[in-house]
Write an enzyme that holds these catalytic residues in place. Structure first.
Site, PDB file in Angstrom:
ATOM      1  N   CYS B  88       0.834  -1.192   0.000  1.00 30.50           N
ATOM      2  CA  CYS B  88       0.000   0.000   0.000  1.00 30.50           C
ATOM      3  C   CYS B  88       0.875   1.249   0.000  1.00 30.50           C
ATOM      4  CB  CYS B  88      -0.953  -0.044   1.197  1.00 30.50           C
ATOM      5  SG  CYS B  88      -2.387   1.019   0.994  1.00 30.50           S
ATOM      6  N   HIS B 196      -2.998  -6.012   1.364  1.00 26.92           N
ATOM      7  CA  HIS B 196      -2.372  -6.037   2.691  1.00 26.92           C
ATOM      8  C   HIS B 196      -2.208  -7.447   3.241  1.00 26.92           C
ATOM      9  CE1 HIS B 196      -2.524  -1.685   3.727  1.00 26.92           C
ATOM     10  NE2 HIS B 196      -3.413  -1.695   2.751  1.00 26.92           N
ATOM     11  N   GLU B 198      -0.455  -8.331   5.735  1.00 30.00           N
ATOM     12  CA  GLU B 198      -0.370  -8.314   7.204  1.00 30.00           C
ATOM     13  C   GLU B 198      -1.753  -8.290   7.857  1.00 30.00           C
ATOM     14  OE1 GLU B 198       0.024  -5.837   5.273  1.00 30.00           O
ATOM     15  OE2 GLU B 198      -0.773  -4.015   6.173  1.00 30.00           O
TER      16      GLU B 198
END
Ligand SMILES: Nc1ncnc2c1ncn2[C@@H]1O[C@H](COP(=O)(O)OP(=O)(O)O)[C@@H](O)[C@H]1O
Lengths: 81, 226, 598, 81
Positions: B88, B196, B198
């Site tokens: 991102c 993303h 994570e």
């Protein structure tokens, strides 16, 4: 104290969805006769000193490295006056 | 053997650094906080540039962060082969720093979008994607307002020809050219993507998948084996 | 040009002051004169006029809101109740949660994007000022009819404002409401909720004790934001026409707010803050009077030291400025270097502007002259209190007599169902919720489309001992019910939010509320308000959940037409083990479906 | 075919967080001598016909109602020349 303007526009070959959205909205709002709209950025830079050649060279470097992303954008530097 | 050490960079306005550190720890590596204003990579084995709104996304996403003192260290290290992942805002910073080609621009919809996104893994040959299989379909969250990947025709052709498109959207959320969600550099050590990983490593929270884990197991395996 | 000083006020006792232009009534002005024993200076008038405004003093609502305290059920969980920036609730294992909902209705009508954005910013600072890390936001929204032209202007701007500000702070949005009704045209409602987490023994309060302690203003500089009224004052006293009215919209800087959050948390961790207060609607006026009133009673401030974005601001304007992203802290002199170092690390400007005293007076100077010298409690706590007259609306019996029995029964149920499903109020809210980040920081256990949001807390702060606990939150409100019966309508809002929290597996613990009404000067509106508060207080008692805080928004009306009375209720609950949360929706085929209740 | 430019800037009394963030970053990037930066928008409007008085009146109305948010922004219309 002088003011220098930096105009930053997307390169012509890069799609400008914001400009397109505006152009599409115009007829609905009753505006005819516009063939295209492009949206860019305008920076007003206030200098401590005069806009002499050395100051302008600095602003050009600032435009090249920071204010514009030259991968997708063009810029123009000019002195307000 | 000491654990592999993955640096997690925090800029002013970084948001996902905690999540990134947690994902790294869950994979069994050590997460090392790195501060934008330090000229110090702390001897880490790899670096993760997490998402957020560094400098408020003012001017252009990543435009100001790319000049951080830490980047002065990171750029040469990445060029010398240090594995670097940017997600991102991290991807945006990598592009602004010219470690990756192209740029990320305003979503075609002109809206910020947060959703669970299907992707196809196009390359398992990067430092961060070994544990995927090429062609595998995965789900990761996307959340961004400026994620539309653009590059010149030549750059796009080169990326495609060299197999450097790493992830492609299945159902393009932002108008990215060639449905590109993530790319890598020529050496395959620097990877950037808008989704993303994570946020997709635990069952309880985040996206309805744990597909993000493979990023962290990939890098761990690579570091341990090297 | 010198400012109107106390000395000058002494020798010009009869000078006319523009109290009416600042929204002050004559008897309120007389009361100020009585308190001071002289006419107020321009700066003092600025302070009293904002502190005694409806918004800050709750002068019309106070007599009713007391029921939330007098009828409050006994609660072991309540750590800080009403009256502070936000209530604090014990959620176990040494953790506490603080939460509050607040309106930003009028600014969101004037400039939807900035109005809504600064609404989020304001409530987040309230939560920060309690010593907590803000961990999530929610938003309860009301717009005019989906097809009314102005809704097209207001709705996208409001959603963008909440999205851009909240997302930039890294606060997951875990729920809210979007309701359309023509009664809100011209008066959209933007109610923002924030919840924060802190260790139970680390609650911070807005207080300025300890003479000699320093008063620090930190965050953004002060500009002419939202000071239309103040410029009247700044010019009127001096017959200076050059000071054109400057009614400026407040613009938010979410990046500065994000820096403020991280900066404050580091200041708390370093234990260098004695007292702290956010700068809300009444800016420096509010922060100084409230901190001083709750401390050792005195404070000295040099207004020339306030960092300005616009150097031409007058002291009256500085006092009333609503510039965003500012905080005020009280710090012992020996901690000042550590305090400043942390601010510098986060690029947050910070300046010592004054000192705590024990004189019982709030004294401010400008260019060396005393321009304010007041007992701070008179501005902060002793504002006017009104017992506004109220009576049931003339049309109320007729409204209630007009039951659904009058409606024709549709013979085509399919068409009726399709019509219902296609109505904006039942349609998917994804256009809104997909613009909000619900994942950031990876603690969101439940968010849209669940009925309540849920967060785990063990991972929120590094280094804290692990816990399986989590919190759940829901907001609800129904203006149509409240219009028919404000007493029951408020109770239904509470019941729904309470149920939404309970079905996730969490135990409801505490309540916050935002009361959106028309003009309190209209006895029929005042009746709706009184009934809603009475209803909510009674229901809280029955359900055993105390009200910990909230906000009243009056004057939501166009001409003499008020919005539906709209009490929005937020409920916070705690779950012992987040892994046991109950998601909504059918999870697999073949399950039995049971209906509980009537 | 003519091109009309609309420059849209935040009113002077309105906070410009982007401009401020850029101005704060400049010294760190080695640029001295800049006292303030303000960031605004620049629109390039391509007209089908000439930029005569009636077309300009249209563009002015467009700026007033669509391109600028006059609650917080000022605009200037000019013909590129
Ligand atoms: N303004 C909003 N902000 C955040 N979440 C919202 C908002 N409006 C609706 N939601 C979320 O979207 C989901 C669906 O909302 P809604 O259609 O109103 O369902 P319900 O009637 O069950 O509350 C819920 O999870 C709700 O919290």
């Amino acid at each position: 104290m002088a003011r220098v303007i930096v105009d930053v526009m997307l390169k012509p070959e890069i799609l400008d969805p914001q400009g397109q959205a505006i152009a599409r909205a115009l007829p609905r709002l009753g505006f005819a006769g516009v063939s295209a709209v492009r949206q860019g950025k305008r920076f007003e830079i206030e200098l401590d000193g005069p806009a002499d050649e050395s100051a302008l060279a600095d602003v050009r470097k600032m435009a090249e490295t920071l204010l514009a992303n030259t991968v997708i954008e063009d810029y123009v530097v000019r002195v307000e006056g | 053997m000491s654990a592999a050490r993955v640096g997690i960079v925090t800029f002013p306005g970084t948001l996902d650094d905690q999540d990134a550190a947690r994902a790294v720890r869950l994979a069994g590596a050590e997460a090392v906080p790195l501060w934008h204003a330090d000229h110090d990579l702390n001897g880490v084995d790899a670096v993760f540039l997490p998402g957020g709104f560094s400098y408020g996304d003012y001017l252009r996403c990543g435009a100001i962060s790319r000049f951080a003192p830490l980047m002065d260290e990171l750029i040469p290290a990445a060029l010398a082969g240090l594995p670097v992942l940017g997600t991102c805002n991290g991807f945006q910073i990598l592009c602004e720093a010219h470690l990756l080609p192209g740029a990320l621009t305003r979503n075609a919809s002109l809206h910020y979008i947060c959703r669970d996104q299907r992707l196809r893994v196009e390359s398992d040959r990067t430092a961060w994607t070994h544990d995927f299989a090429a062609g595998q379909e995965i789900v990761l969250p996307v959340k961004h307002g400026e994620g539309r990947y653009v590059a010149s025709d030549e750059t796009l052709a080169e990326l495609e020809a060299d197999g450097r498109v790493v992830f492609r959207y299945l159902g393009n959320p932002n108008g990215s050219l060639n449905d590109i969600a993530g790319i890598t550099n020529e050496a395959g050590n620097v990877v950037g993507l808008m989704p993303h990983p994570e946020h997709a490593v635990e069952d309880l929270v985040g996206a309805p998948s744990t597909d993000g884990r493979a990023f962290f197991t990939s890098i761990l395996r690579k570091l341990v084996n090297s | 040009m010198s400012a109107d000083s106390v000395k000058r006020a002494g020798v010009t006792p009869d000078e006319a002051m523009p109290f009416a232009e600042l929204g002050m009534k004559r008897d309120e002005y007389e009361k100020v004169k009585e308190i001071l024993g002289r006419r107020p200076t321009g700066s003092e008038l600025a302070i009293y006029s904002v502190m005694w405004s409806e918004h800050c003093s709750y002068k019309s609502s106070k007599v009713h809101l007391r029921q939330f305290a007098t009828k409050a059920p006994k609660s072991e969980a309540l750590l800080v109740g009403m009256g502070e920036n936000a209530g604090v609730v014990d959620i176990g294992d040494g953790w506490a949660a603080t939460f509050k909902i607040e309106s930003h209705n009028h600014p969101s009508y004037v400039e939807p994007h900035q109005g809504a954005a600064t609404g989020v910013g304001g409530i987040v600072r309230d939560i920060m000022s309690m010593g907590a890390r803000p961990i999530a936001v929610m938003d309860a929204l009301r717009f005019g009819g989906a097809h009314q032209p102005d809704t097209k202007r207001v709705l996208p701007g409001v959603v963008e404002g909440i999205s851009s500000y909240g997302n930039c702070l890294g606060l997951p949005n875990i729920g809210g409401e979007v309701v359309f009704d023509p009664c809100y045209i011209g008066n959209p409602l933007v109610n923002a909720l924030c919840v924060g987490l802190l260790r139970k023994d680390q609650i911070k309060l807005a207080t300025a004790p300890g003479p000699g302690n320093k008063v620090v203003l930190f965050g953004a500089s002060t500009g002419p934001d939202g000071i239309g009224g103040a410029s009247v004052l700044a010019s009127a006293t001096f017959e200076d026409e050059s000071q054109a009215k400057r009614p400026a919209v407040q613009v938010g800087d979410p990046f500065m707010e994000k820096l403020l959050i991280e900066c404050c948390l580091e200041l708390y961790a370093a234990d260098v803050v004695v007292g702290i207060q956010d700068l809300g609607a009444a800016g420096v006026s509010c922060a100084t009077t409230e901190l001083a009133a709750k401390g050792t009673g005195g404070m000295h401030v040099d207004l020339n030291l306030v960092p300005l974005r616009d150097p031409s601001l007058r002291p009256e304007e500085i006092l009333m400025s609503e510039s965003q992203e500012r905080m005020m802290a009280v710090v012992t002199p020996s901690d000042i270097p550590a305090f400043m170092a942390i601010c510098e690390k986060w690029d947050v400007p910070a300046v010592v502007i004054g000192e705590v005293t024990d004189t019982g007076r709030l004294v401010m100077t400008w260019d060396g002259e005393v321009i304010v010298d007041i007992p701070p409690g008179t501005a902060a706590d002793d504002g006017p209190v009104y017992e506004r007259p109220y009576h049931e609306p003339v049309g109320q019996p007729a409204l209630n007599a007009d039951t659904p029995d009058r409606l024709e029964r549709p013979d085509n149920l399919r068409a009726a169902l399709l019509q219902l499903l296609g109505s904006p109020n039942l349609a998917s809210k994804e256009w809104v919720t997909s613009q909000y980040d619900r994942y950031v920081r990876s603690n969101t256990v439940l968010a849209q489309p669940a009925d309540a949001g849920m967060l785990r807390i063990s991972e929120v702060m590094a280094g804290a001992e692990p816990t399986t606990r989590g919190i759940a939150l829901a907001t609800d409100g129904n203006g149509r019910y409240a219009k028919l019966d404000p007493y029951a309508g408020a109770q239904l809002a509470l019941a729904e939010a309470y149920r939404n929290v309970a079905v996730t597996g969490a135990k409801p613990l505490a309540v916050t509320n935002c009361l959106n009404f028309g003009s309190p000067e209209d006895p029929e509106v005042m009746w709706q308000f009184a009934e809603a508060v009475r209803g909510l207080a009674d229901a809280c008692k029955i359900l055993g959940v105390p009200v910990t805080g909230g906000n009243v928004s009056f004057y939501n009306q166009t001409g003499s037409t008020a919005i539906h009375p709209t009490p929005v209720v937020g409920v916070l609950g705690v779950i012992d083990d987040v892994a046991k949360r109950v998601p909504s929706g059918f999870t697999s085929e073949g399950l039995r479906v049971a209906l509980l209740g009537e």
